[in-house]
Scaffold this motif. Structure first.
Motif, short mmCIF file in Angstrom:
data_model
loop_
_atom_site.label_atom_id
_atom_site.label_comp_id
_atom_site.label_asym_id
_atom_site.label_seq_id
_atom_site.Cartn_x
_atom_site.Cartn_y
_atom_site.Cartn_z
N ASN A 105 0.84 -1.19 0.00
CA ASN A 105 0.00 0.00 0.00
C ASN A 105 0.88 1.24 0.00
O ASN A 105 1.98 1.25 0.54
N ILE A 106 0.34 2.30 -0.59
CA ILE A 106 0.98 3.60 -0.57
C ILE A 106 -0.13 4.64 -0.60
O ILE A 106 -1.18 4.43 -1.22
N HIS A 107 0.06 5.76 0.09
CA HIS A 107 -0.97 6.79 0.10
C HIS A 107 -0.87 7.64 -1.17
O HIS A 107 0.22 7.89 -1.69
N TRP A 108 -2.03 8.07 -1.66
CA TRP A 108 -2.09 8.87 -2.89
C TRP A 108 -1.16 10.08 -2.82
O TRP A 108 -0.49 10.41 -3.80
N ASP A 109 -1.09 10.72 -1.65
CA ASP A 109 -0.27 11.93 -1.52
C ASP A 109 1.22 11.64 -1.70
O ASP A 109 2.01 12.58 -1.91
N LYS A 110 1.61 10.37 -1.58
CA LYS A 110 3.03 10.01 -1.72
C LYS A 110 3.43 9.76 -3.17
O LYS A 110 4.62 9.54 -3.44
N LEU A 111 2.47 9.77 -4.07
CA LEU A 111 2.81 9.60 -5.49
C LEU A 111 3.58 10.82 -5.97
O LEU A 111 3.16 11.96 -5.77
N THR A 112 4.70 10.59 -6.61
CA THR A 112 5.53 11.69 -7.11
C THR A 112 4.95 12.25 -8.40
O THR A 112 4.01 11.69 -8.99
N ALA A 113 5.55 13.34 -8.86
CA ALA A 113 5.12 13.92 -10.14
C ALA A 113 5.30 12.94 -11.28
O ALA A 113 4.45 12.83 -12.17
N ASN A 114 6.42 12.18 -11.25
CA ASN A 114 6.63 11.16 -12.28
C ASN A 114 5.59 10.06 -12.19
O ASN A 114 5.10 9.56 -13.21
N ASP A 115 5.25 9.64 -10.96
CA ASP A 115 4.22 8.62 -10.78
C ASP A 115 2.89 9.07 -11.38
O ASP A 115 2.21 8.31 -12.08
N ARG A 116 2.53 10.31 -11.10
CA ARG A 116 1.25 10.81 -11.59
C ARG A 116 1.23 10.94 -13.12
O ARG A 116 0.21 10.68 -13.76
#
Length: 744
Positions: free
Chosen positions: A699-710
């Motif tokens: 699991n990972i929280h949405w806020d932890k997604l980096t700009a590259n991830d997004r």
């Protein structure tokens, strides 16, 4: 929603220049414009038949009803306001009673935003061995059959639209197109939503052409188009191809003429071969840029006859087998070069770009119904003169002058009630005037040298007289004749189809450049005294017995270059003398034509002709144009603000949840894990469930997604043809300074 997306994209484009890049506009390079008809123009709007164009509703029944109600030789224009019109079955050129009929004319409001789309994974479009088209054009009865074959598909056309075969439709073709004498795909994109499908355009029915493809782009499919049979030839001016999977263009035995070809592909661009009994497969290719992947194959495969001029290939093993990457001028294949007497090579007359004339807004249109009303509107300063769908006999000649930019017939039949000319072109302050989409008659040319007339998509149009050195004429997709140029003037023609006896064109000094020529009946093709003719690509098809002493071409002190072929099904069915050439005291007759370049000119004559054909339509030096895509509007992009990115955040979540619910788990490279993962679920509290390699969950929280991830996630959930998804993906890509993918 569209307005919001447009504002967001403009906001991205308008940011201060920081690490900026320049987008060159649409990949095909063609101009974009809008067509909006006044309510009383006589067209038929598909929304009045119940079509929604909302990208969701199945509009098949409504669109088929609109088509079936408006077919005929002089048919109404069927108009599509901007929107995405979903269909689930082939649209046929049929009347209400099921009988076949040509004359289908489909017009869109704006090319990129008027989309006819096949539903994804659609029944009936799954078998590549039996591909089905989204639209099947037909031939008028009694000619042809119910399979789409025939030679009377007059005016079958699409203008200013996108045809999209959707996704998961491996047995789909974009169009089964059958033009005859006239017919156009003008400012049209044909694309596959996922690259699959067999043909963008199916030209394998008997008998395709003549017709004109103008500013046509084909994206995806196994083949951009395939063409068969011996008649009647097709012309393309401004053709862009990319992402074909097996071959760009296949020409099996027919006659194909292309100017301004741009191809970016991992496969060969053209295969030209003699696959039927005529053995006369012929291709003319002028001004082409062919970009490949580093292939060991040449860009072009030729087992027929080719005339090539100004062709460049990169990433291929030459233009042709054994050639270099640039061909300035060449004959290839089963050819001979006949020189009567002249230096090697064609005339290479200057060919200017065809001016683009945008459509006026409805408030600037004058709706007229007879010659007197037309003349009054012209003299009152109206810029667009429109004849609604109707039959009209002119009791006097209408003089084209003042401010007129466009005369449009809307499928009308406009003829002279007597022997007088229907039109007299005396020139306008607009500089360029377009006449289009009508059946009409005699025309007199009397404009100043700096005024251009463009005649396109008409039957019956023919010049009967011209003032010496009047303004030039540009012909696009015209069937009509006979023609009589009574004095010197400049003419450029794309898809010209007179069908006359005893002569098609008489010229007293006109200078004519022709790409795509087709005739029927046993007339002399050109009877010229003085001036010049450069005819590249065409079919002479007499279809009746030809008098033994009648030549195919007759020249007196005329400079000429000819690359054309003929066909006949009867004894004495073709001209015995192909070229009857008289120059001063010398007389030469050519008995063979069809496999080579036939020239008759002196170099000093050529230099004078080139100078005479420079003028208001072009400042380009002759014979030196570079094969490249047309100039495009420049748009500057830069990194978006955090506030703008935040506005896309909910949209990205919604698209991710939608993909998960459809069990199409997005795959991205997650920076925190340094590996590829699948997004399995997204909880309301922002918790993202992911699956790693070997089936392990985390699991990972949405806020932890980096700009590259997004950015990766936006691409993973993107639906390529949805504006909202494209805007979202572009914003996230610009944020990570991936401007190349952002532009796409």
């Amino acid at each position: 929603m569209r307005y919001v997306i447009a504002v967001l994209m403009l906001a991205i484009a308008a940011l201060p220049a920081a690490d900026e890049v320049v987008d060159e506009g649409p990949w095909d390079g063609a101009p974009r414009y809008q067509i909006v008809f006044p309510a009383e123009a006589g067209h038929r709007d598909v929304t009045t038949y119940g079509a929604k164009g909302d990208g969701v509703t199945d509009d098949t029944k409504a669109l088929q009803a609109a088509i079936s109600d408006n077919l005929g030789y002089h048919s109404r224009i069927i108009y599509f306001p901007a929107g995405t019109y979903v269909i689930s079955k082939t649209l046929w050129g049929r009347l209400k009673d099921g009988s076949r009929m040509g004359g289908m004319k489909l017009f869109g409001q704006e090319r990129d935003h008027t989309v006819l789309k096949l539903a994804d994974k659609c029944d009936g479009f799954q078998d590549p061995a039996q591909p089905q088209p989204m639209i099947r054009f037909m031939s008028n009865p009694p000619h042809g059959d119910d399979k789409g074959n025939g030679n009377a598909g007059h005016f079958n056309s699409i203008v200013n639209m996108t045809i999209d075969t959707g996704s998961d439709n491996p047995g789909a073709n974009g169009l089964a197109w059958l033009p005859s004498n006239t017919g156009a795909l003008r400012d049209v994109t044909v694309r596959s939503g996922d690259g699959a499908g067999v043909m963008g355009i199916d030209l394998t029915m008997a008998w395709p052409g003549p017709g004109l493809g103008r500013n046509l782009a084909i994206e995806g499919f196994d083949y951009a188009f395939r063409m068969r049979h011996s008649e009647y030839g097709m012309t393309f001016h401004g053709l862009s191809l990319r992402k074909q999977r097996k071959l760009g263009i296949e020409n099996n035995g027919n006659t194909l003429h292309i100017k301004d070809l741009y191809s970016r592909n991992n496969v060969q661009v053209i295969s030209n071969f003699q696959g039927n009994h005529w053995k006369h497969a012929q291709v003319v290719l002028i001004d082409a840029r062919l970009e490949g992947p580093g292939s060991k194959l040449p860009a072009l495969e030729n087992r027929g006859t080719m005339y090539l001029r100004n062709v460049q290939a990169s990433g291929y093993a030459g233009v042709l087998k054994g050639s270099g990457n640039t061909i300035t001028e060449a004959l290839a294949g089963d050819t001979t070069q006949q020189v009567v007497p002249s230096p090697e090579g064609s005339l290479k007359l200057p060919v200017p770009p065809v001016p683009h004339v945008p459509y006026d807004p409805p408030k600037d249109w004058a709706i007229v119904r007879n010659a007197s009303q037309a003349q009054a509107a012209i003299d009152a300063g109206k810029t667009t003169i429109c004849f609604p769908y109707q039959e009209t006999r002119f009791d006097k000649t209408v003089i084209i002058r003042n401010k007129v930019k466009r005369i449009i017939g809307m499928g009308s039949n406009l003829w002279s009630a007597g022997d007088h000319a229907v039109w007299r072109f005396e020139g306008t302050s607009a500089g360029v005037t377009v006449m289009e989409w009508m059946a009409t008659g005699k025309v007199e040319m009397a404009a100043p040298k700096d005024c251009v007339l463009i005649a396109r998509h008409q039957v019956g149009f023919r010049v009967t007289a011209n003032k010496p050195e009047c303004g030039p004429l540009i012909i696009e997709d015209i069937c009509g004749g006979p023609w009589n140029f009574t004095a010197p003037m400049n003419v450029w023609a794309y898809q010209w189809n007179p069908e006359c006896d005893p002569v098609d064109v008489v010229s007293k000094g006109a200078r004519m450049w022709v790409l795509g020529w087709k005739t029927e009946r046993p007339g002399i093709q050109f009877d010229c005294e003085g001036g010049a003719l450069e005819l590249l690509g065409g079919l002479v098809y007499p279809c009746k017995e030809v008098p033994a002493d009648r030549p195919m071409f007759r020249f007196k002190d005329t400079s000429y270059s000819l690359f054309t072929r003929w066909a006949s099904y009867r004894d004495n069915g073709v001209h015995k003398i192909k070229v009857d050439d008289h120059r001063g005291e010398r007389s030469v007759q050519v008995m063979d034509i069809g496999r080579g370049l036939v020239n008759g000119y002196r170099e000093q004559d050529r230099a004078e002709l080139i100078e005479a054909m420079r003028g208001p339509a072009s400042d380009a030096a002759p014979g030196k144009s570079k094969p490249s895509r047309p100039a495009k509007p420049k748009v500057t992009y830069a990194k978006p603000s955090e506030e703008l990115l935040a506005s896309f955040d909910q949209n990205l979540k919604d698209r991710t949840l939608d993909a998960v619910k459809r069990r199409r788990w997005p795959k991205i490279h997650l920076e925190a894990m340094r590996s590829e993962v699948l997004i399995m679920d997204l909880a309301s509290d922002g918790n993202v469930q992911i699956r790693l390699g070997m089936g392990a969950n985390a699991n990972i929280h949405w806020d932890k997604l980096t700009a590259n991830d997004r950015a990766e996630l936006a691409l993973a959930v993107q639906r390529p043809r949805e504006q909202a998804d494209n805007a979202m993906a572009a914003a996230y890509l610009f944020a990570i300074e991936d401007y190349r993918r952002g532009r796409e």
